[in-house]
Motif scaffolding. Structure first.
Motif, mmCIF file in Angstrom:
data_model
loop_
_atom_site.group_PDB
_atom_site.id
_atom_site.type_symbol
_atom_site.label_atom_id
_atom_site.label_comp_id
_atom_site.label_asym_id
_atom_site.label_seq_id
_atom_site.Cartn_x
_atom_site.Cartn_y
_atom_site.Cartn_z
ATOM 1 N N GLY A 102 0.810 -1.219 0.000
ATOM 2 C CA GLY A 102 0.000 0.000 0.000
ATOM 3 C C GLY A 102 0.838 1.262 0.000
ATOM 4 O O GLY A 102 1.962 1.296 -0.498
ATOM 5 N N GLY A 103 0.290 2.311 0.575
ATOM 6 C CA GLY A 103 0.987 3.592 0.633
ATOM 7 C C GLY A 103 1.115 4.232 -0.736
ATOM 8 O O GLY A 103 0.416 3.874 -1.690
ATOM 9 N N GLU A 107 -0.772 2.979 -4.001
ATOM 10 C CA GLU A 107 -1.919 3.835 -4.295
ATOM 11 C C GLU A 107 -1.686 4.745 -5.495
ATOM 12 O O GLU A 107 -2.633 5.071 -6.220
ATOM 13 C CB GLU A 107 -2.249 4.677 -3.067
ATOM 14 C CG GLU A 107 -2.703 3.831 -1.870
ATOM 15 C CD GLU A 107 -2.678 4.610 -0.568
ATOM 16 O OE1 GLU A 107 -2.564 5.857 -0.623
ATOM 17 O OE2 GLU A 107 -2.756 3.975 0.494
ATOM 18 N N SER A 108 -0.464 5.149 -5.710
ATOM 19 C CA SER A 108 -0.179 6.068 -6.814
ATOM 20 C C SER A 108 0.561 5.376 -7.951
ATOM 21 O O SER A 108 0.018 5.166 -9.034
ATOM 22 C CB SER A 108 0.644 7.265 -6.309
ATOM 23 O OG SER A 108 -0.115 8.022 -5.377
ATOM 24 N N LEU A 244 9.933 8.047 -2.233
ATOM 25 C CA LEU A 244 8.734 8.504 -2.949
ATOM 26 C C LEU A 244 7.832 9.356 -2.064
ATOM 27 O O LEU A 244 7.168 10.275 -2.533
ATOM 28 C CB LEU A 244 7.940 7.293 -3.445
ATOM 29 C CG LEU A 244 8.535 6.504 -4.622
ATOM 30 C CD1 LEU A 244 7.813 5.183 -4.789
ATOM 31 C CD2 LEU A 244 8.441 7.324 -5.895
ATOM 32 N N TYR A 245 7.798 9.038 -0.764
ATOM 33 C CA TYR A 245 6.968 9.804 0.163
ATOM 34 C C TYR A 245 7.516 11.206 0.405
ATOM 35 O O TYR A 245 6.753 12.155 0.611
ATOM 36 C CB TYR A 245 6.909 9.093 1.521
ATOM 37 C CG TYR A 245 5.978 7.920 1.619
ATOM 38 C CD1 TYR A 245 4.676 8.068 2.089
ATOM 39 C CD2 TYR A 245 6.403 6.646 1.283
ATOM 40 C CE1 TYR A 245 3.828 6.990 2.199
ATOM 41 C CE2 TYR A 245 5.558 5.555 1.395
ATOM 42 C CZ TYR A 245 4.272 5.725 1.852
ATOM 43 O OH TYR A 245 3.430 4.649 1.959
ATOM 44 N N CYS A 246 8.838 11.319 0.435
ATOM 45 C CA CYS A 246 9.452 12.494 1.041
ATOM 46 C C CYS A 246 10.166 13.444 0.079
ATOM 47 O O CYS A 246 10.521 14.555 0.467
ATOM 48 C CB CYS A 246 10.458 12.036 2.108
ATOM 49 S SG CYS A 246 9.730 10.969 3.377
ATOM 50 N N THR A 247 10.393 13.021 -1.166
ATOM 51 C CA THR A 247 11.200 13.823 -2.086
ATOM 52 C C THR A 247 10.656 15.240 -2.269
ATOM 53 O O THR A 247 11.413 16.223 -2.215
ATOM 54 C CB THR A 247 11.295 13.121 -3.457
ATOM 55 O OG1 THR A 247 11.897 11.836 -3.278
ATOM 56 C CG2 THR A 247 12.126 13.940 -4.420
ATOM 57 N N SER A 248 9.364 15.377 -2.495
ATOM 58 C CA SER A 248 8.798 16.713 -2.731
ATOM 59 C C SER A 248 8.891 17.592 -1.486
ATOM 60 O O SER A 248 9.171 18.799 -1.586
ATOM 61 C CB SER A 248 7.336 16.596 -3.180
ATOM 62 O OG SER A 248 6.543 15.994 -2.169
ATOM 63 N N ILE A 294 6.391 -0.621 -14.725
ATOM 64 C CA ILE A 294 6.750 -0.225 -13.354
ATOM 65 C C ILE A 294 8.228 0.116 -13.201
ATOM 66 O O ILE A 294 8.568 1.117 -12.540
ATOM 67 C CB ILE A 294 6.307 -1.305 -12.350
ATOM 68 C CG1 ILE A 294 4.774 -1.292 -12.237
ATOM 69 C CG2 ILE A 294 6.939 -1.081 -10.986
ATOM 70 C CD1 ILE A 294 4.207 -2.310 -11.286
ATOM 71 N N PRO A 295 9.165 -0.667 -13.758
ATOM 72 C CA PRO A 295 10.586 -0.324 -13.559
ATOM 73 C C PRO A 295 10.948 1.105 -13.949
ATOM 74 O O PRO A 295 11.685 1.787 -13.230
ATOM 75 C CB PRO A 295 11.317 -1.346 -14.451
ATOM 76 C CG PRO A 295 10.398 -2.516 -14.474
ATOM 77 C CD PRO A 295 9.011 -1.923 -14.513
#
Length: 300
Positions: A102-103, A107-108, A244-248, A294-295
């Motif tokens: 998930g996450g 989700e994205s 992916l969560y934190c880069t932005s 995906i890769p």
């Protein structure tokens, strides 16, 4: 026993339909002696005579008439089911059940790839499940599973789709209040926001042979990456999450990387599915699409 009985029943039905052992043998590509042997086996198994045979003729007994009518109808339904199943396997339609990490990743990134596949294949329906527990593909209803982490020994096929960069982050406000650790061992004196893993491993950036493990703790433990991210943004602790969560947020200055000389090993993302050479066309198509798309997205 069932397979042997079914073969004998097919022989009996062929004999009854054609009225001849020779013609039945020809239709089933067998010898007349083999057909006779199969009928004898079936009668012995049932304990009843089905066909009265003489040197000149043959006819069904009363029990044979009843058995013939039921078996012919059942075999017709069975052959129809086999045909339908074979046709379904070749057509791009039907249902696929996917269990996925998930996450943000599920989700994205993965969700977007599956959305695109559905748009191209409108007769295929996909159920995308984000439950986090480990899934046994042999026992479960899922056709495919996407999982992070090392792949355990398995009878399943595992396709590595790429690697996920993991980082350790905290907000400038947290550093202002608690200070910035310079070594992973110093995390033991900090509030760490943890998921299911509380032993964090780090390797030296310039020497992968050097590594250290540290047991961390804090005021919040949650398996949801969004919750841990929001807690870190609010200055409540140090999180370790996929980049992916934190880069932005790092680009905006809302989060900062904790270490420069130490890093977390990248985690592989695997696609798992059954070792089944008779996969339906829809499943083969989705596997190929995920492997193709995906890769590249993981590298972006």
């Amino acid at each position: 026993m069932l397979g042997e009985s079914l073969s004998d029943i097919r022989a009996f039905v062929a004999i009854a339909e054609t009225g001849s052992f020779s013609k039945a043998a020809e239709s089933l590509n067998a010898s007349r002696a083999h057909m006779s042997r199969q009928l004898s086996q079936l009668e012995a198994r049932l304990g009843v005579q089905l066909i009265i045979r003489t040197t000149r003729s043959q006819r069904l007994t009363a029990a044979g008439e009843t058995f013939f009518s039921r078996c012919r109808a059942a075999l017709s339904q069975l052959d129809e089911a086999i045909t339908l199943a074979s046709n379904d396997a070749d057509k791009m339609r039907g249902h696929i059940a996917v269990n996925c990490v998930g996450g943000i990743l599920g989700e994205s990134l993965i969700g977007d790839v599956i959305h695109a596949f559905c748009a191209r294949n409108t007769e295929i329906s996909i159920e995308l499940d984000f439950s986090s527990e480990r899934v046994d593909l042999v026992q479960s209803r899922f056709d495919l599973v996407l999982r992070m982490g090392a792949l355990a020994d398995s009878l399943l096929i595992g396709r590595e789709l790429g690697e996920i960069k993991i980082g350790t982050y905290a907000s400038p406000d947290y550093f202002a209040r608690k200070g910035r650790p310079s070594h992973p061992k110093e995390l033991q004196q900090h509030d760490c926001l943890t998921g299911s893993v509380t032993k964090w491993r780090y390797v030296k950036s310039d020497d992968p042979e050097q590594h250290t493990d540290v047991e961390v703790h804090g005021h919040l433990q949650c398996k949801n990456g969004h919750v841990l991210l929001n807690a870190a943004l609010q200055g409540n602790g140090i999180c370790r999450l996929p980049a992916l969560y934190c880069t932005s947020y790092e680009a905006e200055g809302k989060l900062e990387s904790v270490f420069t000389e130490w890093k977390v090993d990248k985690v592989p993302l695997y696609l798992l599915y059954h070792r089944d050479r008779h996969q339906p066309a829809r499943l083969k198509a989705l596997i190929s699409y995920l492997v193709a798309n995906i890769p590249a997205k993981l590298k972006d």
